[in-house]
Design a protein around this motif. Structure first.
Motif, PDB file in Angstrom:
ATOM      1  N   ASP A 157       0.820  -1.216   0.000  1.00 30.22           N
ATOM      2  CA  ASP A 157       0.000   0.000   0.000  1.00 30.22           C
ATOM      3  C   ASP A 157       0.854   1.266   0.000  1.00 30.22           C
ATOM      4  O   ASP A 157       0.554   2.238   0.705  1.00 30.22           O
ATOM      5  CB  ASP A 157      -0.949  -0.003   1.185  1.00 30.22           C
ATOM      6  N   TYR A 158       1.884   1.280  -0.807  1.00 29.55           N
ATOM      7  CA  TYR A 158       2.855   2.375  -0.760  1.00 29.55           C
ATOM      8  C   TYR A 158       2.326   3.701  -1.281  1.00 29.55           C
ATOM      9  O   TYR A 158       2.904   4.760  -1.023  1.00 29.55           O
ATOM     10  CB  TYR A 158       4.125   1.986  -1.541  1.00 29.55           C
ATOM     11  N   LEU A 159       1.207   3.707  -2.011  1.00 34.98           N
ATOM     12  CA  LEU A 159       0.645   4.957  -2.514  1.00 34.98           C
ATOM     13  C   LEU A 159      -0.315   5.605  -1.531  1.00 34.98           C
ATOM     14  O   LEU A 159      -0.803   6.714  -1.775  1.00 34.98           O
ATOM     15  CB  LEU A 159      -0.078   4.723  -3.846  1.00 34.98           C
ATOM     16  N   GLY A 160      -0.595   4.927  -0.407  1.00 38.78           N
ATOM     17  CA  GLY A 160      -1.557   5.475   0.531  1.00 38.78           C
ATOM     18  C   GLY A 160      -2.972   5.344   0.011  1.00 38.78           C
ATOM     19  O   GLY A 160      -3.248   4.595  -0.928  1.00 38.78           O
ATOM     20  N   THR A 178      -5.098  -0.869 -10.459  1.00 44.56           N
ATOM     21  CA  THR A 178      -4.832   0.533 -10.140  1.00 44.56           C
ATOM     22  C   THR A 178      -6.024   1.479 -10.245  1.00 44.56           C
ATOM     23  O   THR A 178      -6.053   2.499  -9.556  1.00 44.56           O
ATOM     24  CB  THR A 178      -3.735   1.081 -11.072  1.00 44.56           C
ATOM     25  N   GLN A 179      -6.986   1.187 -11.091  1.00 46.36           N
ATOM     26  CA  GLN A 179      -8.001   2.198 -11.382  1.00 46.36           C
ATOM     27  C   GLN A 179      -9.206   2.125 -10.444  1.00 46.36           C
ATOM     28  O   GLN A 179      -9.459   1.108  -9.804  1.00 46.36           O
ATOM     29  CB  GLN A 179      -8.451   2.072 -12.833  1.00 46.36           C
ATOM     30  N   LEU A 231       7.394  -3.483  -6.157  1.00 50.91           N
ATOM     31  CA  LEU A 231       6.679  -2.544  -7.018  1.00 50.91           C
ATOM     32  C   LEU A 231       6.786  -1.116  -6.491  1.00 50.91           C
ATOM     33  O   LEU A 231       6.707  -0.148  -7.259  1.00 50.91           O
ATOM     34  CB  LEU A 231       5.212  -2.965  -7.126  1.00 50.91           C
ATOM     35  N   GLU A 232       6.988  -0.976  -5.200  1.00 51.27           N
ATOM     36  CA  GLU A 232       7.121   0.350  -4.593  1.00 51.27           C
ATOM     37  C   GLU A 232       8.274   1.141  -5.211  1.00 51.27           C
ATOM     38  O   GLU A 232       8.233   2.370  -5.272  1.00 51.27           O
ATOM     39  CB  GLU A 232       7.349   0.195  -3.088  1.00 51.27           C
ATOM     40  N   ASN A 233       9.299   0.440  -5.686  1.00 49.99           N
ATOM     41  CA  ASN A 233      10.473   1.104  -6.240  1.00 49.99           C
ATOM     42  C   ASN A 233      10.577   0.941  -7.755  1.00 49.99           C
ATOM     43  O   ASN A 233      11.666   1.012  -8.317  1.00 49.99           O
ATOM     44  CB  ASN A 233      11.737   0.555  -5.577  1.00 49.99           C
ATOM     45  N   PHE A 234       9.441   0.746  -8.417  1.00 53.64           N
ATOM     46  CA  PHE A 234       9.414   0.644  -9.873  1.00 53.64           C
ATOM     47  C   PHE A 234       8.894   1.960 -10.442  1.00 53.64           C
ATOM     48  O   PHE A 234       7.701   2.187 -10.555  1.00 53.64           O
ATOM     49  CB  PHE A 234       8.526  -0.524 -10.312  1.00 53.64           C
ATOM     50  N   PHE A 235       9.794   2.869 -10.765  1.00 52.80           N
ATOM     51  CA  PHE A 235       9.453   4.176 -11.320  1.00 52.80           C
ATOM     52  C   PHE A 235       8.359   4.865 -10.503  1.00 52.80           C
ATOM     53  O   PHE A 235       7.332   5.283 -11.025  1.00 52.80           O
ATOM     54  CB  PHE A 235       9.035   4.048 -12.789  1.00 52.80           C
ATOM     55  N   ASN A 262      -3.806  -3.895  -3.236  1.00 48.12           N
ATOM     56  CA  ASN A 262      -3.159  -3.148  -4.311  1.00 48.12           C
ATOM     57  C   ASN A 262      -2.357  -2.009  -3.701  1.00 48.12           C
ATOM     58  O   ASN A 262      -2.228  -1.907  -2.475  1.00 48.12           O
ATOM     59  CB  ASN A 262      -4.178  -2.657  -5.342  1.00 48.12           C
ATOM     60  N   SER A 263      -1.814  -1.140  -4.533  1.00 46.12           N
ATOM     61  CA  SER A 263      -0.945  -0.080  -4.025  1.00 46.12           C
ATOM     62  C   SER A 263      -1.699   0.992  -3.247  1.00 46.12           C
ATOM     63  O   SER A 263      -1.079   1.841  -2.604  1.00 46.12           O
ATOM     64  CB  SER A 263      -0.168   0.560  -5.186  1.00 46.12           C
TER      65      SER A 263
END
Length: 641
Positions: free
Chosen positions: A99-102, A226-227, A583-587, A620-621
């Motif tokens: 959940d790195y995107l909050g 993601t959506q 995935l947290e560190n993928f661009f 998901n993120s």
């Protein structure tokens, strides 16, 4: 004697005829059985039987490299190293933060598109920051509070009248509601219902020709991951000009796409037959800026009351303008079709267009909600203000800009190449209406190898597109050269999960999915009715799975373990060992990654994240759990077993 010989010959002939008839009956019965939709599909997902076939797995022989195995889902044999393979390989060697995107942005959140452009480009003429992708991504990742905002309630998209929305069915009720459902009243998505959106539903368009491939799969799964699904619709346009039964075949004969049939039924995915329209509606060019070149004296009305007002443009008796194409103009090469499709569908329907080899990393909705949301990306690091790349593009439907671009492509000999149209827009002074986002937003690797990058390399530091697929130890040199975050926490490899095979066990699926997915026969009937073909002709064919990959069932994995083909994992013998990629560190910060083939590589990190999310074992993120129907995981790739 002669009579006896004739009798024996007759009996022999009769016996052969009877045998032939029996053989024919068996063959005919087998074909009929395969053709029966209720037999060709098993379970509640409408998945063809050859995708969900349960063993037995055939053990061929033992070799120095491992044990050769034949899976029911593939015609190929696969050599498995018992101590290091896709069935027992840990998905990671470090602790993962999913959940790195909050929390997901509020449904009415809007991005300041001009700020996104200026922060990553610099001045319009100087483009001082354009080649510094690292700083641009850092801005995207860390400064959402600057470029994201929630408008005043009266100005929010959810407060507008759905009847005036640019999108068809923006309210989920064919734009008949007087207002959108409130956030509190919105229904959350579940297995059989996509839910309701407290605001306009935005279409996401993609175009495809031929059978589905892994690119289709990874795009759809990245979209699901993601959506904001209740507020989005994925419109998959299939080339029906060259393949009239494209929609029918995708629904009933495509082994890979079969895993997404429940999402077609739920409404997430809408299969659309692409046929180049002979007429396209246009708004009136009141300001005279759309390049129509109106005649000084319109032509005389014909028997239908239509008159020519410009080249390729007529006006009907109700005053509606139409772009009219000749049969010759509607004949294109495949790549030209793809270039044209995006401009046509966005002009008619609005929303956003994506090439199928794009991987979604963040929610696109905030970029698509602003009133002026027309944009595309830069063509690599080319400095010209007209050098657009329309792999990702958004246009306001039926607008002056969409009409100008559409008519411009027709006027220039049906040439919709983005750099051709971009130079046209720049020359006519309309390029600044069509915002150009820097490549960092959608294709962050491109500047690294296409032109001289300035500043630091990205995280990860990849210098060619193929690097995202390289999994062997040491395959990527200096991929962490720009990483300055905290040390990632190592984990016990014996306790980390392996690749997901199924979202639920077969018992759980049978017990809980009756209300989740349509029956196979109903799927086949619906598709047959839509295509006006008999239901018996809509049954899946028993061939057509991934030609270069294979799938295994839980039953087959159990057999493999019993036979010793899958044993305790041994790190030292693994050619594709688990690593420190997450995935947290993928661009981080980019909205998409453009691929432009898998396990222990960056793409496999994405696959593991998707499969874990769709299986319900990971979020998901945005920290959300999957509540939709079961979706088959990614197939295995023999060369990486």
């Amino acid at each position: 004697m002669g009579d006896g010989s004739r009798i024996r010959a007759f009996c022999t002939l009769l016996r052969n005829l009877i045998a032939a008839a029996l053989l024919y009956a068996v063959i005919y019965g087998s074909i009929s059985l395969v053709s029966d939709p209720s037999v060709a599909s098993r379970g509640k997902l409408g998945i063809p039987a050859f995708l969900d076939k349960a063993g037995p797995t055939e053990l061929i022989k033992t070799t120095k490299a491992g044990l050769k195995v034949k899976f029911a889902s593939s015609s190929k044999t696969v050599t498995i190293n018992p101590h290091a393979n896709v069935f027992n390989r840990p998905v990671t060697a470090v602790k993962i933060k999913d959940d790195y995107l909050g929390a997901r942005p509020h449904v009415d959140t809007e991005a300041d598109l001009h700020m996104l452009v200026e922060e990553c480009r610099g001045t319009y003429s100087g483009i001082e920051k354009m080649r510094n992708v690292f700083d641009c991504l850092k801005f995207f990742a860390n400064d959402e509070e600057r470029y994201y905002s929630l408008p005043e309630i009266s100005a929010r998209a959810s407060s507008q009248d759905p009847r005036q929305a640019e999108y068809v069915n923006a309210d989920g009720n064919d734009n008949t509601l007087t207002k959108y459902v409130s956030v509190d009243e919105a229904v959350a998505a579940n297995g059989s219902n996509i839910g309701t959106c407290p605001g306009p539903i935005i279409p996401y368009h993609v175009y495809w020709t031929g059978p589905a491939t892994w690119r289709v799969e990874v795009f759809i799964k990245s979209y699901l991951y993601t959506q904001n699904l209740a507020c989005s619709r994925l419109w998959l346009w299939l080339d029906s000009d060259r393949h009239p039964k494209a929609v029918h075949d995708m629904m009933t004969k495509d082994a890979l796409f079969a895993r997404f049939l429940p999402l077609v039924d739920r409404g997430d995915i809408v299969l659309k037959a692409w046929k180049f329209p002979s007429r396209i509606p246009l708004p009136k060019d009141e300001a005279g800026i759309n390049g129509f070149g109106l005649y000084n004296t319109p032509g005389r009305p014909n028997s239908k009351g239509e008159r020519a007002i410009a080249e390729n443009i007529i006006e009907d008796k109700n005053g509606q303008n139409w772009l009219v194409l000749t049969p010759k103009q509607m004949t294109f090469l495949p790549v030209a079709v793809s270039d044209a499709v995006r401009f046509v569908v966005l002009h008619i329907h609005g929303g956003a267009y994506f090439d199928m080899d794009v991987l979604m990393l963040r929610d696109m909705r905030p970029l698509l909600l602003p009133k002026e949301h027309s944009f595309a990306e830069r063509w690599a690091a080319h400095p010209h203000p007209g050098d657009y790349n329309t792999a990702i593009m958004s246009l306001t439907a039926n607008s002056s800009l969409s009409s100008y671009l559409l008519y411009g492509g027709i006027r220039m000999g049906v040439n919709f190449h983005p750099r051709v149209l971009g130079r046209m827009a720049w020359k006519d002074g309309r390029d600044q209406e069509f915002l150009m986002l820097e490549t960092a937003a959608f294709d962050p690797i491109w500047t690294e190898f296409n032109w001289d990058r300035e500043g630091r390399c990205t995280v990860p530091c990849l210098r060619d597109y193929g690097a995202a697929f390289k999994g062997r130890v040491g395959a990527l040199k200096d991929e962490w050269e720009s990483y300055d975050g905290p040390q990632l926490e190592s984990i016990n490899l014996s306790e980390t999960p392996t690749k997901e095979l199924r979202a639920r066990t077969s018992e759980e699926r049978l017990a809980g999915l009756d209300a989740v997915a349509p029956s196979p026969s109903r799927l086949m009937r619906r598709s047959a009715e839509e295509d006006n073909v008999p239901a018996s002709a809509a049954a899946p064919t028993p061939k057509g799975d991934h030609s270069d990959s294979f799938q295994a069932t839980l039953d087959e994995e159990t057999e493999l373990r019993k036979a010793g083909v899958v044993a305790d994992y041994v790190l030292s013998v693994d050619k594709f060992a688990p690593n420190n990629r997450t995935l947290e560190n993928f661009f981080r910060g980019a909205w998409t990654y453009h691929i432009h083939n898998q396990p222990s590589s960056w793409i496999s990190i994405l696959e593991h994240a998707h499969d874990g999310f769709l299986a319900g074992s990971r979020t998901n993120s945005y920290g959300e759990k999957w509540t939709g129907p079961d979706i088959f995981p990614y197939n295995y790739w023999p060369e990486f077993v």
